[in-house]
Design an enzyme around this catalytic site. Structure first.
Site, PDB file in Angstrom:
ATOM      1  N   HIS A 150     -71.398   6.180 -79.154  1.00 15.19           N
ATOM      2  CA  HIS A 150     -71.803   5.424 -77.972  1.00 15.19           C
ATOM      3  C   HIS A 150     -71.810   3.931 -78.225  1.00 15.19           C
ATOM      4  O   HIS A 150     -71.507   3.134 -77.356  1.00 15.19           O
ATOM      5  CB  HIS A 150     -73.189   5.881 -77.514  1.00 15.19           C
ATOM      6  CG  HIS A 150     -73.116   7.161 -76.759  1.00 15.19           C
ATOM      7  ND1 HIS A 150     -74.192   7.989 -76.594  1.00 15.19           N
ATOM      8  CD2 HIS A 150     -72.086   7.748 -76.134  1.00 15.19           C
ATOM      9  CE1 HIS A 150     -73.821   9.032 -75.891  1.00 15.19           C
ATOM     10  NE2 HIS A 150     -72.546   8.918 -75.601  1.00 15.19           N
TER      11      HIS A 150
ATOM     12  N   GLU B 215     -54.373  21.744 -72.457  1.00 10.26           N
ATOM     13  CA  GLU B 215     -54.923  21.186 -73.695  1.00 10.26           C
ATOM     14  C   GLU B 215     -54.974  22.219 -74.812  1.00 10.26           C
ATOM     15  O   GLU B 215     -55.483  21.952 -75.894  1.00 10.26           O
ATOM     16  CB  GLU B 215     -56.303  20.557 -73.439  1.00 10.26           C
ATOM     17  CG  GLU B 215     -57.280  21.433 -72.696  1.00 10.26           C
ATOM     18  CD  GLU B 215     -58.607  20.730 -72.417  1.00 10.26           C
ATOM     19  OE1 GLU B 215     -58.880  19.668 -72.993  1.00 10.26           O
ATOM     20  OE2 GLU B 215     -59.385  21.271 -71.612  1.00 10.26           O
TER      21      GLU B 215
ATOM     22  N   ASP C  89     -57.710  17.475 -77.083  1.00  8.98           N
ATOM     23  CA  ASP C  89     -57.748  18.851 -77.585  1.00  8.98           C
ATOM     24  C   ASP C  89     -56.366  19.361 -77.940  1.00  8.98           C
ATOM     25  O   ASP C  89     -56.207  20.078 -78.927  1.00  8.98           O
ATOM     26  CB  ASP C  89     -58.403  19.777 -76.548  1.00  8.98           C
ATOM     27  CG  ASP C  89     -59.915  19.686 -76.616  1.00  8.98           C
ATOM     28  OD1 ASP C  89     -60.436  19.733 -77.743  1.00  8.98           O
ATOM     29  OD2 ASP C  89     -60.564  19.527 -75.574  1.00  8.98           O
TER      30      ASP C  89
ATOM     31  N   CYS D 227     -54.905  12.859 -69.266  1.00 10.19           N
ATOM     32  CA  CYS D 227     -56.240  12.251 -69.235  1.00 10.19           C
ATOM     33  C   CYS D 227     -56.885  12.181 -70.612  1.00 10.19           C
ATOM     34  O   CYS D 227     -58.034  11.802 -70.738  1.00 10.19           O
ATOM     35  CB  CYS D 227     -57.139  12.987 -68.251  1.00 10.19           C
ATOM     36  SG  CYS D 227     -57.383  14.715 -68.671  1.00 10.19           S
TER      37      CYS D 227
HETATM   38  C1  PEP Z   1     -58.841  16.142 -73.749  1.00 10.74           C
HETATM   39  O1  PEP Z   1     -59.072  17.137 -74.438  1.00 10.74           O
HETATM   40  O2  PEP Z   1     -57.863  15.382 -73.929  1.00 10.74           O
HETATM   41  C2  PEP Z   1     -59.748  15.775 -72.646  1.00 10.74           C
HETATM   42  C3  PEP Z   1     -59.461  14.805 -71.814  1.00 10.74           C
HETATM   43  O3  PEP Z   1     -60.917  16.441 -72.555  1.00 10.74           O
HETATM   44  P1  PEP Z   1     -62.180  16.164 -73.488  1.00 10.74           P
HETATM   45  O4  PEP Z   1     -61.903  14.943 -74.306  1.00 10.74           O
HETATM   46  O5  PEP Z   1     -63.331  15.991 -72.564  1.00 10.74           O
HETATM   47  O6  PEP Z   1     -62.252  17.431 -74.301  1.00 10.74           O
HETATM   48 MG    MG Z   2     -60.533  18.592 -73.767  1.00  7.77          MG
END
Ligand code: PEP
Ligand code: MG
Length: 579
Positions: A192, A436, A460, A507
């Site tokens: 954080h 992912e 992921d 994302c």
């Molecule tokens: C990812 O896995 O790229 C993702 C956007 O989800 P998180 O980082 O929340 O697992």
């Molecule tokens: Mg993820």
């Protein structure tokens, strides 16, 4: 002159004098308390809790008006953790039961919480461990050294803070004192404190391991927050070089700021949609300010954390509606819950055993499908909130089509239920899936026809493809978004979306990393969702790029057999970038 390397977590270059924040080590006393004094000991513990809360509230009041929303929310999180019964009550039980002192009782509870957090695979939840540790340490300090004056007060404006570690509260106070940069021995890129540094816009390097050992108060330092390089007592010529770079960065920053109203289109006319990732409703402000076209990932896990019960349908409905309304017609992609099997330890929403390997266990959509009592209220809340704007629902961690079929059936069933209840909802909410898990990427063509959009979660996807725990320091050096296996899976997913005529977004962190923007455009990606702080920089790259030329780059990259050459191709394409 000496150079140290750490992890650059917030870009920018700062040249200034060091202020080494040395907190006295606290040693935890341990002793028995005679029975008649036990309640006095409980009172002493409660006073430390009260004092800690007052300190945090003071920090909260001092948050500068122009600080980003995260600043307040991190401090609020610490206040909430402090009030949690696992911190505020459990040690009291230990004092009474064992007739031992408050420090000991807090320390064993801190260790117990540490063990619980160790089991978690989700980096966001693991980050909560840091928050919990920081809160425990605050209370401990107030028990052991109740008169300890907060050292930060003597920090002067313009200095570079060097510390073993910093809490988000420290970071806010330091910024208030107009600190220019900070360097820590510990910490990681998704802590954080690092996130806060990025949104406060101060250069920062974490994980130097030894900065506090080598640096003395008042020593001249250069902090290169982008490259993670820290130079102690730099030569005149090095200083000159960095001042030049500083000026270049300032010029670039100004240029980037001026892009807020500009379109995100390549020079040959390809529109690239730039969206924001958010975790809290308060983050919307930063998204809009950065000119995000919408929210590409709203991580709803945060609504479920630090509480004994999951949020009700009503509470979720209100939270989603707030974000949707604030986005004022721009699309909001709400991701359904992505927690691991570990979440009940947080006082979370479902019971169940902690799996042996949580990353491969009952997490995200798997968990939701196994616990309809948890999943149904969220899906209903999203369907209902969707009447207030443009909403997309996104399912994380899909790995087999049977899961998708079950989710889609459940959504239809809930629509029917809402219809019968006469509750307003949006029957046309778009449903997309996160790609992912490698299995889903390889078979993206099988998923695509059943979905309205795909979104690649590279955080992921990379960890599962390369078998590298994304939060494990020891194997982090192998974490390579440019690994050909990863690039092939990304390309496969983009092509599957194209063939099915549905949009494909990204994302994961890769989408907000300027090193990969050109290649991703070349691979045909047209939707990027990222932390708002990086959005304008990505827009600048988009506007300077020719999609056609980048397609050529992508073809060259995908056909190279030499990984070093592959990296070189991407680096060369990026070379024009400064800062
Ligand atoms: C990812 O896995 O790229 C993702 C956007 O989800 P998180 O980082 O929340 O697992
Ligand atoms: Mg993820």
């Amino acid at each position: 002159m000496l150079a140290l390397h750490g992890t650059g977590v917030s870009s920018g270059i700062c040249i200034g004098k060091a202020y080494v924040l040395r907190r006295a080590q606290i040693s935890v006393p341990e002793y028995n308390v005679p029975k008649p004094l036990v309640e006095k000991e409980v009172e002493r513990f409660q006073q430390a809790i009260d004092y800690s809360r007052q300190q945090l509230e003071r920090v909260h009041e001092h948050i500068p008006a122009n600080a980003p929303a995260e600043a307040a929310s991190f401090i609020e999180t610490h206040i909430l953790i402090l009030a949690d019964k696992l911190i505020a009550d459990a040690p009291i039980e230990n004092i009474r039961k064992h007739k031992r002192n408050a420090e000991w009782a807090l320390s064993i509870q801190g260790q117990e919480l540490g063990r619980i957090f160790e089991q978690m695979d989700d980096p966001y939840l693991r980050n909560r461990r840091t928050d919990v540790d920081q809160v425990v340490e605050r209370v401990m300090r107030n028990l052991v050294m109740p008169q300890d004056v907060e050292q930060e007060e003597s920090v002067e404006a313009g200095q570079i803070i060097v510390a073993n570690d910093l809490t988000p509260a420290d970071t806010v106070l330091l910024k208030h004192n107009r600190i220019k940069a900070f360097v820590t021995d510990l910490g990681g890129p998704i802590s954080h404190t690092a996130i806060l540094a990025r949104s406060l816009g101060i250069p920062a390097i974490v994980s130097t391991h030894s900065a506090t050992q080598y640096i003395r108060n008042g020593e001249e330092l250069i902090v290169d927050g982008k490259r993670g390089v820290l130079i102690i007592s730099p030569d005149k010529s090095v200083q000159k070089e960095y001042r030049k770079r500083q000026r270049e960065i300032a010029r670039l920053k100004k240029e980037i700021e001026s892009l807020r109203k500009s379109k995100s289109v390549t020079i040959d006319g390809r529109q690239i949609h730039l969206l924001a990732n958010i975790e809290l409703a308060a983050d919307v402000k930063a998204a809009i300010k950065a000119s995000a076209e919408g929210i590409g990932l709203y991580r709803t896990e945060f609504l479920y954390m630090n509480r004994a019960q999951p949020p009700s349908e009503e509470e979720q409905f209100r939270a989603y509606r707030k974000v949707i309304k604030a986005m004022d017609g721009r699309p909001v992609t709400i991701r359904t819950l992505d927690l691991g099997a570990d979440k009940q330890v947080d006082g979370g929403a479902s019971a169940g055993p902690v799996t042996i390997n949580p990353a491969l266990g009952l997490r995200a959509v798997r968990l939701c499908l196994s616990d309809p009592g948890l999943f149904r209220p969220q899906l209903r809340a999203i369907l209902r909130a969707a009447v207030h704007g443009s909403v997309k629902m996104m399912i994380p961690m899909l790995s087999s089509q049977s899961e998708l079929v079950r989710v889609l059936e459940l959504i239809e069933e809930l629509k029917q239920e809402l219809r019968q209840e006469g509750r307003p909802f949006d029957p046309d909410v778009l449903v997309g899936g996160m790609i992912e898990v490698p299995a889903a990427a390889v078979t993206a063509d099988l998923f695509a026809p059943h979905l309205d959009f795909l979104s690649i979660g590279t955080n992921d996807l990379i960890q599962y493809t390369l078998a590298i725990d994304r939060v494990d320091d020891a194997v982090n050096y192998l974490y390579d978004p440019l690994h050909p296996s990863v690039l092939r899976l990304i390309a496969t997913t983009i092509n599957a979306g194209r063939a099915a005529g549905i949009p494909v977004a990204m994302c994961g962190e890769m989408a907000g990393d300027v090193r990969y923007t050109r290649l991703l455009i070349g691979l045909g990606l047209t939707e990027f969702s990222m932390h708002p702080a990086t959005l304008l920089e990505i827009k600048k790259i988009v506007r300077e790029s020719s999609a056609e030329e980048l397609e050529e780059l992508a073809r060259a990259v995908m056909s190279t057999h030499d990984i070093r050459q592959l990296h070189e191709l991407v680096d060369n394409a990026n070379e024009t970038r400064v800062g």
